[in-house]
Design an enzyme around this catalytic site. Sequence first.
Site, PDB file in Angstrom:
ATOM      1  N   HIS A   6     -25.764   8.920  13.528  1.00 30.77           N
ATOM      2  CA  HIS A   6     -26.489   7.667  13.352  1.00 30.77           C
ATOM      3  C   HIS A   6     -26.231   6.783  14.564  1.00 30.77           C
ATOM      4  CE1 HIS A   6     -27.176   7.567   8.694  1.00 30.77           C
ATOM      5  NE2 HIS A   6     -28.099   8.232   9.353  1.00 30.77           N
TER       6      HIS A   6
ATOM      7  N   GLU B 208     -30.220   3.968  12.867  1.00 31.15           N
ATOM      8  CA  GLU B 208     -30.048   3.325  11.560  1.00 31.15           C
ATOM      9  C   GLU B 208     -29.857   1.824  11.770  1.00 31.15           C
ATOM     10  OE1 GLU B 208     -27.288   3.409   7.520  1.00 31.15           O
ATOM     11  OE2 GLU B 208     -26.508   4.284   9.377  1.00 31.15           O
TER      12      GLU B 208
ATOM     13  N   GLU C  23     -20.638  11.437   5.530  1.00 34.65           N
ATOM     14  CA  GLU C  23     -20.391  10.347   6.474  1.00 34.65           C
ATOM     15  C   GLU C  23     -19.064   9.667   6.165  1.00 34.65           C
ATOM     16  OE1 GLU C  23     -22.512   6.150   7.944  1.00 34.65           O
ATOM     17  OE2 GLU C  23     -23.371   7.304   6.302  1.00 34.65           O
TER      18      GLU C  23
ATOM     19  N   ASP D 130     -21.256   8.105  12.632  1.00 36.06           N
ATOM     20  CA  ASP D 130     -22.005   6.850  12.602  1.00 36.06           C
ATOM     21  C   ASP D 130     -21.327   5.932  13.605  1.00 36.06           C
ATOM     22  OD1 ASP D 130     -22.434   3.975  11.755  1.00 36.06           O
ATOM     23  OD2 ASP D 130     -23.773   4.939  10.330  1.00 36.06           O
TER      24      ASP D 130
END
Length: 278
Positions: free
Chosen positions: A207, A247, A148, A181
Amino acid sequence: MKLSFLSMAYSRYSLAKAFSEAERLGMDGIEVWGGRPHAYVYDCDDKMINEINRMSRDTGVPVCAYTPENCVYPYNLCSQSEKERRETVEYYKLALDVAAQIGAKLIQITPGDPGYEGNERDDWRHLVEGMQEVCAHAEKVGVDVVMESLSPYESLIITTADDLQRLINDVPSPRMYGMLDCVNPLVMQESYSNYFEKLGDKMGHIHLTDGNGISHAHMVVGTGEVVFEELLLMIEHYKYDRYCSIELGGDSAHGDPEFYMSLSVRRIREMMKRLGIQ
């Protein structure tokens, strides 16, 4: 589109509670957080592994990913300390073993932060050397490693899709992937499409979380600056077929994860329905 959530949102509850919530919400999978009290790597003996597998069977919720905690505990692939780097590599190897035993197809990790006292060349070398060893083990156990990118508040070494692409090129393993993300492109003022274009078939995980564009806060869907309907259409356009994992963190989850996770899941599903996304 396959939906899951990261169990860290339920960190004030047991992992059993998180599985129960995933079942209640009809999730396609669960991303198991590798921190206490859920599934810390060094707690995952045979008894805990069997218990996780039982919870998955009983709820009908598969483990889609295992995310060893590496933002709080002292693990850092590009630390200035050789001892810390070595311990981090061994930690991730054990995480891969745990993932294989609980049926997770991937582990999701972060690069760590080199700090200010190294130099760019050596910091990058440390990261690449560590990842080469981790991915070699991943190839043995048949589990992907998904890196990530982080905001500059969290890391100074991988903050963009270009950084992820560079790492994937320098660690040419079939088990090496990057991820998106939703918070990070906002902070970096980077387009979401850049991740899909740069990573291509190396996009290993997503995410879903809202953000404010100025910090790394992970917020409830619909309370920040992410334009989710366009993002969902983009995910569909690029034919991404892996998991999208919700998340939530900080104030948006710890106080009442049942409420805020339910709200986030409902909002995502309502948008998917309006857009005709399966």
